[in-house]
Design an enzyme around this catalytic site. Sequence first.
Site, PDB file in Angstrom:
ATOM      1  N   HIS A  17      29.857  38.279  43.413  1.00 54.17           N
ATOM      2  CA  HIS A  17      31.188  38.607  42.875  1.00 54.17           C
ATOM      3  C   HIS A  17      31.079  39.076  41.426  1.00 54.17           C
ATOM      4  O   HIS A  17      31.692  40.072  41.037  1.00 54.17           O
ATOM      5  CB  HIS A  17      32.104  37.378  42.907  1.00 54.17           C
ATOM      6  CG  HIS A  17      32.547  36.961  44.279  1.00 54.17           C
ATOM      7  ND1 HIS A  17      32.451  35.661  44.722  1.00 54.17           N
ATOM      8  CD2 HIS A  17      33.090  37.661  45.309  1.00 54.17           C
ATOM      9  CE1 HIS A  17      32.917  35.579  45.951  1.00 54.17           C
ATOM     10  NE2 HIS A  17      33.322  36.775  46.339  1.00 54.17           N
ATOM     11  N   LYS A  41      42.788  28.954  54.995  1.00 52.14           N
ATOM     12  CA  LYS A  41      41.396  28.543  54.808  1.00 52.14           C
ATOM     13  C   LYS A  41      41.330  27.148  54.194  1.00 52.14           C
ATOM     14  O   LYS A  41      42.207  26.750  53.437  1.00 52.14           O
ATOM     15  CB  LYS A  41      40.680  29.540  53.894  1.00 52.14           C
ATOM     16  CG  LYS A  41      40.483  30.899  54.549  1.00 52.14           C
ATOM     17  CD  LYS A  41      39.600  31.780  53.688  1.00 52.14           C
ATOM     18  CE  LYS A  41      39.337  33.118  54.340  1.00 52.14           C
ATOM     19  NZ  LYS A  41      38.577  34.029  53.467  1.00 52.14           N
ATOM     20  N   ARG A  90      28.539  44.860  51.556  1.00 54.87           N
ATOM     21  CA  ARG A  90      27.163  44.360  51.593  1.00 54.87           C
ATOM     22  C   ARG A  90      26.373  44.912  52.769  1.00 54.87           C
ATOM     23  O   ARG A  90      25.238  45.297  52.647  1.00 54.87           O
ATOM     24  CB  ARG A  90      27.158  42.830  51.655  1.00 54.87           C
ATOM     25  CG  ARG A  90      27.550  42.182  50.367  1.00 54.87           C
ATOM     26  CD  ARG A  90      27.956  40.750  50.556  1.00 54.87           C
ATOM     27  NE  ARG A  90      29.221  40.654  51.268  1.00 54.87           N
ATOM     28  CZ  ARG A  90      29.915  39.557  51.435  1.00 54.87           C
ATOM     29  NH1 ARG A  90      29.461  38.414  50.986  1.00 54.87           N
ATOM     30  NH2 ARG A  90      31.066  39.570  52.072  1.00 54.87           N
ATOM     31  N   SER A 128      30.185  33.659  49.962  1.00 58.32           N
ATOM     32  CA  SER A 128      30.748  32.331  49.702  1.00 58.32           C
ATOM     33  C   SER A 128      30.599  31.441  50.928  1.00 58.32           C
ATOM     34  O   SER A 128      30.306  30.252  50.815  1.00 58.32           O
ATOM     35  CB  SER A 128      32.231  32.449  49.330  1.00 58.32           C
ATOM     36  OG  SER A 128      32.383  33.139  48.120  1.00 58.32           O
TER      37      SER A 128
HETATM   38  P1  ADP Z   1      37.714  37.623  51.080  1.00 55.83           P
HETATM   39  O1  ADP Z   1      38.125  36.343  51.733  1.00 55.83           O
HETATM   40  O2  ADP Z   1      38.845  38.470  50.613  1.00 55.83           O
HETATM   41  O3  ADP Z   1      36.667  38.417  51.828  1.00 55.83           O
HETATM   42  P2  ADP Z   1      35.605  36.943  49.261  1.00 55.83           P
HETATM   43  O4  ADP Z   1      35.689  36.086  48.039  1.00 55.83           O
HETATM   44  O5  ADP Z   1      34.705  36.483  50.348  1.00 55.83           O
HETATM   45  O6  ADP Z   1      37.083  37.120  49.712  1.00 55.83           O
HETATM   46  O7  ADP Z   1      35.185  38.421  48.846  1.00 55.83           O
HETATM   47  C1  ADP Z   1      35.954  39.167  47.943  1.00 55.83           C
HETATM   48  C2  ADP Z   1      35.333  40.524  47.803  1.00 55.83           C
HETATM   49  O8  ADP Z   1      34.048  40.393  47.207  1.00 55.83           O
HETATM   50  C3  ADP Z   1      35.095  41.236  49.146  1.00 55.83           C
HETATM   51  O9  ADP Z   1      35.321  42.611  48.967  1.00 55.83           O
HETATM   52  C4  ADP Z   1      33.653  40.993  49.426  1.00 55.83           C
HETATM   53  O10 ADP Z   1      33.093  42.035  50.216  1.00 55.83           O
HETATM   54  C5  ADP Z   1      33.096  41.032  48.009  1.00 55.83           C
HETATM   55  N1  ADP Z   1      31.854  40.289  47.926  1.00 55.83           N
HETATM   56  C6  ADP Z   1      31.619  39.008  48.223  1.00 55.83           C
HETATM   57  N2  ADP Z   1      30.324  38.690  48.031  1.00 55.83           N
HETATM   58  C7  ADP Z   1      29.730  39.827  47.601  1.00 55.83           C
HETATM   59  C8  ADP Z   1      28.398  40.181  47.235  1.00 55.83           C
HETATM   60  N3  ADP Z   1      27.404  39.322  47.312  1.00 55.83           N
HETATM   61  N4  ADP Z   1      28.172  41.439  46.853  1.00 55.83           N
HETATM   62  C9  ADP Z   1      29.171  42.348  46.811  1.00 55.83           C
HETATM   63  N5  ADP Z   1      30.429  42.099  47.147  1.00 55.83           N
HETATM   64  C10 ADP Z   1      30.720  40.854  47.530  1.00 55.83           C
END
Ligand code: ADP
Length: 159
Positions: A17, A41, A90, A128
Amino acid sequence: MVHPLFPGSFDPPTLGHLDLIERGLRLFGRLTVAVAENPDKRPLFSVAERLELLRTCLGAREGLTLTSFGGLVVDFARAHGHALILRGLRDTQDFEFEYRMALTNRTLAPEVETLFLMPSLEYTFTSSSLMKQILEHGGDASAFLPGPVIEALRGRASP
Ligand code: ADP
C-alpha cells in the site's frame, strides 16, 4: 490538476500500500487515501486505528490527505471532486476483480476514471488478507508490514 483518490480497506496497511501511495504522490503531487468503512468484513484494526497507522507510517506529507468513507466509492469520489480513482494491480487475479469493478464504477459515474499502478516487484505478492493468515497462525509478517503496524500488532499480543 487531477486529485486522485486511493480507496481501500488497508487492514492492515502493508508495504505494498505504501509503495502505491508513494507512486501516486510522485505522479500527481496530491492524493487522498480513503479507508473504507466496510461492515461486512471482520477487521483486524478499526477504521480509526488504520487511519492512525497510515498517519504514523507516512508522516505529514505535502499533498497527502487521509480520510475514511462509507458507501460507494464513486459517490465519495463525486462528492469530493475526485475525477480519478487509483487502484493497485498485482496479478491476474487482481485484474479480473479490478477490471469488473472499474467498468461497473464507470457505468455508475462516467466522469470518474480508474487508473491502475503496479507496485515494486518485491510487493507483488503482498496482501492484507495473506498478512492476516500469517498473523493468525503466529507467523512473522515483518518483511511485508511497516514498522508501526508490527509494533501495533506486538502491543496487541502482549497481555
Ligand atoms: P480492498 O478491500 O478495497 O481491495 P485493500 O486494502 O486490500 O482494499 O487494497 C486497496 C488497494 O490497494 C487495491 O487497489 C489493491 O489492489 C491495492 N493493493 C493492495 N496490496 C497491494 C500491493 N502489495 N501492491 C499494490 N497494490 C496493492
